[in-house]
Every structure is written in C-alpha cells, then in structure tokens.
Design a protein around this motif. Structure first.
Motif, PDB file in Angstrom:
ATOM      1  N   PRO A  91       0.815  -1.223   0.000  1.00 50.55           N
ATOM      2  CA  PRO A  91       0.000   0.000   0.000  1.00 50.55           C
ATOM      3  C   PRO A  91       0.846   1.269   0.000  1.00 50.55           C
ATOM      4  CG  PRO A  91      -0.860  -1.592   1.566  1.00 50.55           C
ATOM      5  CD  PRO A  91       0.467  -2.098   1.130  1.00 50.55           C
ATOM      6  N   VAL A  92       1.941   1.268   0.761  1.00 52.06           N
ATOM      7  CA  VAL A  92       2.804   2.443   0.815  1.00 52.06           C
ATOM      8  C   VAL A  92       3.478   2.659  -0.540  1.00 52.06           C
ATOM      9  CG1 VAL A  92       4.824   3.474   1.925  1.00 52.06           C
ATOM     10  CG2 VAL A  92       3.186   2.166   3.280  1.00 52.06           C
ATOM     11  N   LYS A  93       3.899   1.595  -1.175  1.00 50.09           N
ATOM     12  CA  LYS A  93       4.526   1.702  -2.495  1.00 50.09           C
ATOM     13  C   LYS A  93       3.560   2.332  -3.493  1.00 50.09           C
ATOM     14  CE  LYS A  93       7.064  -1.092  -5.900  1.00 50.09           C
ATOM     15  NZ  LYS A  93       6.158  -1.095  -7.063  1.00 50.09           N
ATOM     16  N   TYR A  94       2.300   1.940  -3.435  1.00 51.69           N
ATOM     17  CA  TYR A  94       1.308   2.542  -4.322  1.00 51.69           C
ATOM     18  C   TYR A  94       1.170   4.038  -4.061  1.00 51.69           C
ATOM     19  CZ  TYR A  94      -0.698  -1.558  -6.652  1.00 51.69           C
ATOM     20  OH  TYR A  94      -0.897  -2.648  -7.449  1.00 51.69           O
ATOM     21  N   ILE A  95       1.218   4.430  -2.796  1.00 56.27           N
ATOM     22  CA  ILE A  95       1.102   5.850  -2.469  1.00 56.27           C
ATOM     23  C   ILE A  95       2.255   6.640  -3.088  1.00 56.27           C
ATOM     24  CG2 ILE A  95       1.234   7.538  -0.586  1.00 56.27           C
ATOM     25  CD1 ILE A  95      -0.328   5.527   1.145  1.00 56.27           C
ATOM     26  N   PHE A  96       3.485   6.126  -2.949  1.00 60.51           N
ATOM     27  CA  PHE A  96       4.632   6.830  -3.510  1.00 60.51           C
ATOM     28  C   PHE A  96       4.606   6.825  -5.035  1.00 60.51           C
ATOM     29  CE2 PHE A  96       6.208   6.664   0.787  1.00 60.51           C
ATOM     30  CZ  PHE A  96       6.996   7.808   0.877  1.00 60.51           C
ATOM     31  N   GLU A  97       4.164   5.733  -5.624  1.00 61.68           N
ATOM     32  CA  GLU A  97       4.050   5.694  -7.087  1.00 61.68           C
ATOM     33  C   GLU A  97       2.983   6.680  -7.565  1.00 61.68           C
ATOM     34  OE1 GLU A  97       5.486   1.119  -8.058  1.00 61.68           O
ATOM     35  OE2 GLU A  97       3.342   1.553  -7.840  1.00 61.68           O
ATOM     36  N   HIS A  98       1.888   6.769  -6.825  1.00 61.00           N
ATOM     37  CA  HIS A  98       0.836   7.718  -7.174  1.00 61.00           C
ATOM     38  C   HIS A  98       1.343   9.145  -7.043  1.00 61.00           C
ATOM     39  CE1 HIS A  98      -3.245   9.690  -6.507  1.00 61.00           C
ATOM     40  NE2 HIS A  98      -3.326   9.139  -7.700  1.00 61.00           N
ATOM     41  N   ALA A  99       2.113   9.413  -5.979  1.00 59.43           N
ATOM     42  CA  ALA A  99       2.688  10.740  -5.783  1.00 59.43           C
ATOM     43  C   ALA A  99       3.664  11.083  -6.899  1.00 59.43           C
ATOM     44  CB  ALA A  99       3.386  10.825  -4.434  1.00 59.43           C
ATOM     45  N   GLU A 100       4.344  10.087  -7.410  1.00 59.66           N
ATOM     46  CA  GLU A 100       5.267  10.309  -8.525  1.00 59.66           C
ATOM     47  C   GLU A 100       4.505  10.719  -9.781  1.00 59.66           C
ATOM     48  OE1 GLU A 100       9.431   8.205  -9.600  1.00 59.66           O
ATOM     49  OE2 GLU A 100       7.694   6.871  -9.510  1.00 59.66           O
ATOM     50  N   GLN A 101       3.343  10.106  -9.984  1.00 56.85           N
ATOM     51  CA  GLN A 101       2.511  10.421 -11.148  1.00 56.85           C
ATOM     52  C   GLN A 101       1.817  11.766 -11.006  1.00 56.85           C
ATOM     53  OE1 GLN A 101      -0.172   7.115 -11.244  1.00 56.85           O
ATOM     54  NE2 GLN A 101       1.442   5.613 -11.618  1.00 56.85           N
ATOM     55  N   GLU A 102       1.452  12.132  -9.769  1.00 58.28           N
ATOM     56  CA  GLU A 102       0.698  13.357  -9.503  1.00 58.28           C
ATOM     57  C   GLU A 102       1.516  14.304  -8.623  1.00 58.28           C
ATOM     58  OE1 GLU A 102      -2.093  14.050 -10.861  1.00 58.28           O
ATOM     59  OE2 GLU A 102      -2.790  12.113 -11.622  1.00 58.28           O
ATOM     60  N   ARG A 103       2.797  14.436  -8.938  1.00 60.61           N
ATOM     61  CA  ARG A 103       3.733  15.161  -8.070  1.00 60.61           C
ATOM     62  C   ARG A 103       3.270  16.585  -7.793  1.00 60.61           C
ATOM     63  NH1 ARG A 103       9.155  14.358  -6.579  1.00 60.61           N
ATOM     64  NH2 ARG A 103       9.128  12.448  -7.810  1.00 60.61           N
ATOM     65  N   ASP A 104       2.816  17.316  -8.813  1.00 61.40           N
ATOM     66  CA  ASP A 104       2.426  18.714  -8.606  1.00 61.40           C
ATOM     67  C   ASP A 104       1.244  18.840  -7.653  1.00 61.40           C
ATOM     68  OD1 ASP A 104       4.463  19.599 -10.198  1.00 61.40           O
ATOM     69  OD2 ASP A 104       3.207  20.007 -11.950  1.00 61.40           O
ATOM     70  N   VAL A 105       0.279  17.935  -7.787  1.00 59.80           N
ATOM     71  CA  VAL A 105      -0.892  17.973  -6.904  1.00 59.80           C
ATOM     72  C   VAL A 105      -0.467  17.707  -5.463  1.00 59.80           C
ATOM     73  CG1 VAL A 105      -3.162  17.002  -6.427  1.00 59.80           C
ATOM     74  CG2 VAL A 105      -2.368  17.177  -8.788  1.00 59.80           C
ATOM     75  N   TYR A 106       0.371  16.707  -5.274  1.00 59.55           N
ATOM     76  CA  TYR A 106       0.863  16.402  -3.924  1.00 59.55           C
ATOM     77  C   TYR A 106       1.652  17.577  -3.356  1.00 59.55           C
ATOM     78  CZ  TYR A 106      -0.499  11.468  -3.685  1.00 59.55           C
ATOM     79  OH  TYR A 106      -1.213  10.299  -3.585  1.00 59.55           O
ATOM     80  N   ARG A 107       2.446  18.237  -4.183  1.00 61.51           N
ATOM     81  CA  ARG A 107       3.233  19.364  -3.694  1.00 61.51           C
ATOM     82  C   ARG A 107       2.329  20.471  -3.164  1.00 61.51           C
ATOM     83  NH1 ARG A 107       6.704  21.220  -8.472  1.00 61.51           N
ATOM     84  NH2 ARG A 107       7.549  22.718  -6.971  1.00 61.51           N
ATOM     85  N   VAL A 108       1.269  20.794  -3.893  1.00 60.06           N
ATOM     86  CA  VAL A 108       0.350  21.842  -3.450  1.00 60.06           C
ATOM     87  C   VAL A 108      -0.299  21.458  -2.128  1.00 60.06           C
ATOM     88  CG1 VAL A 108      -1.842  22.982  -3.970  1.00 60.06           C
ATOM     89  CG2 VAL A 108      -0.099  22.779  -5.746  1.00 60.06           C
ATOM     90  N   ILE A 109      -0.750  20.219  -2.013  1.00 61.88           N
ATOM     91  CA  ILE A 109      -1.423  19.774  -0.788  1.00 61.88           C
ATOM     92  C   ILE A 109      -0.451  19.726   0.391  1.00 61.88           C
ATOM     93  CG2 ILE A 109      -2.573  17.817   0.324  1.00 61.88           C
ATOM     94  CD1 ILE A 109      -3.712  17.119  -2.483  1.00 61.88           C
TER      95      ILE A 109
END
Length: 210
Positions: A91-109
């Motif tokens: 589950p954690v790996k999926y979170i980091f992979e998702h953050a890699e795909q949506e890096r800008d969105v994660y950065r704003v949040i």
C-alpha cells in the motif's frame, strides 16, 4: 459494456480542468494570491460554470484532495489482499508511485496551501484508512494492540506524510520501491534497529531504566 452519459464525462472534464488550473497557478504564484477569475481563464471555462461546481477556490482545493484520494483508492486494488498476506509495504509503495505520477498535486497539498485545510483533510483521510487497516489486521489475527490504534495510525500517518513531503519536493535519489522498503523495515524493526544501535544505546535509554 456500460457507457457513461455524456453529461458525466463533461462534468469530469470540467472539474479536471479546474483542478489542473488551480494546481498550476498555486505552484506559480501561491494559493492565497490566486483568484477564481484566473482559475477560470486558465481552465477556459466561465465563472458561472465554476460556481456550478464549487463555492470558492478553497472548496475547489478540498475537491482536489478528495478526488486525489479517490483516484489513489482506484489504484490500490491489491491493498486489502496485501494486508491479508502480512506487512508487504505494497500500500505504501502505491502511495509513492501515485505521488510520482501526480507530483504537482501532492506538492500543493503537502505544502499546506489554503491555510493548511487541504493538508488536514489529506492527513485525516490517510489516517482513517490507516487505522481501519490496522484494526482489520489485528482483528484477523486476534491480537490485542499494545498502543491504542488511533495513536498508532496518527504516528504512522505523520511519518509517512513527512517523508512523502520531502520526497516530492526534492530529488532524493530514492525510488518509490527503495523508500518503501526502508519504511517497511523501519515499521517492522523500529528506529533503534534502523540506526544500528541496541536498545541500551538508544537516546533516553538510561532515563527509561528501572
């Protein structure tokens, strides 16, 4: 195959355009200075269309968080199965992979834009999922937690978000797989083990001695 009505597709496209515009503008100039007019111009939609979906830019930002969480859940088909197989870190790996795909969105949040409301929403959503997973796992195994699970979930979430923030903001040199492996080992073996110390060497060990 079931097809979605054209109206649903238009709604999704409009909301996606507004979310994308907000994220781009927030990264360019900071959320506080962004106006609804700038968002609608960037998204190429009317102000009336914006207000048909969101009350204000703060509501749009919260929508970004919730949509991100829903999108992440769609990318986690193996999470519950992973929990039944033991602590794999999947589950954690999926979170980091998702953050890699949506890096800008994660950065704003994760930067706490919008007076931190979006970050609090993101933290609460993550924490609720974590606590539910911990409760499910302890229930399946019939074990009694040594520490209240709401505290465990908050501690786990804080650690995850701190590391995730650092990871999306910097070129850390760690892949999603590598950082997940380190987090898994830290969770399983603990901080004392991770630093190469023994329990008696750990800071504060003498204070805890009987």
């Amino acid at each position: 195959m079931e097809t979605k009505p054209a109206g649903d597709r238009r709604v999704r496209r409009t909301r996606a355009a507004l979310r994308r515009a907000l994220v781009e503008l927030a990264l360019d100039k900071g959320f506080q200075t962004v106006t609804v007019e700038e968002i609608t111009e960037r998204a190429d939609v009317s102000r009336a269309t914006f207000y048909a979906h969101y009350r204000d830019k703060e509501d749009l930002l919260i929508g970004v968080v919730r949509d991100l969480a829903e999108d992440r859940e769609r990318l986690l088909p193996a999470v519950r199965q992973a929990h039944t197989e033991g602590f794999t870190g999947l589950p954690v790996k999926y979170i980091f992979e998702h953050a890699e795909q949506e890096r800008d969105v994660y950065r704003v949040i994760l930067r706490g834009e919008g007076d931190g409301r979006a970050l609090r929403e993101f933290t609460d959503l993550t924490c609720r999922h974590a606590e539910a997973a911990f409760r499910a796992r302890t229930g399946e195994l019939g074990v009694t937690p040594r520490i209240p699970l709401d505290i465990v979930a908050r501690a786990w979430t804080g650690e995850l978000i701190g590391l995730l923030t650092w990871w999306v903001e910097n070129d850390t040199g760690y892949s999603a797989t590598e950082v997940t492996a380190h987090l898994r080992d830290l969770s399983v073996y603990g901080r004392v083990w991770a630093t190469g110390l023994t329990p008696s060497d750990a800071p504060g060990a003498l204070d805890l001695a009987p």
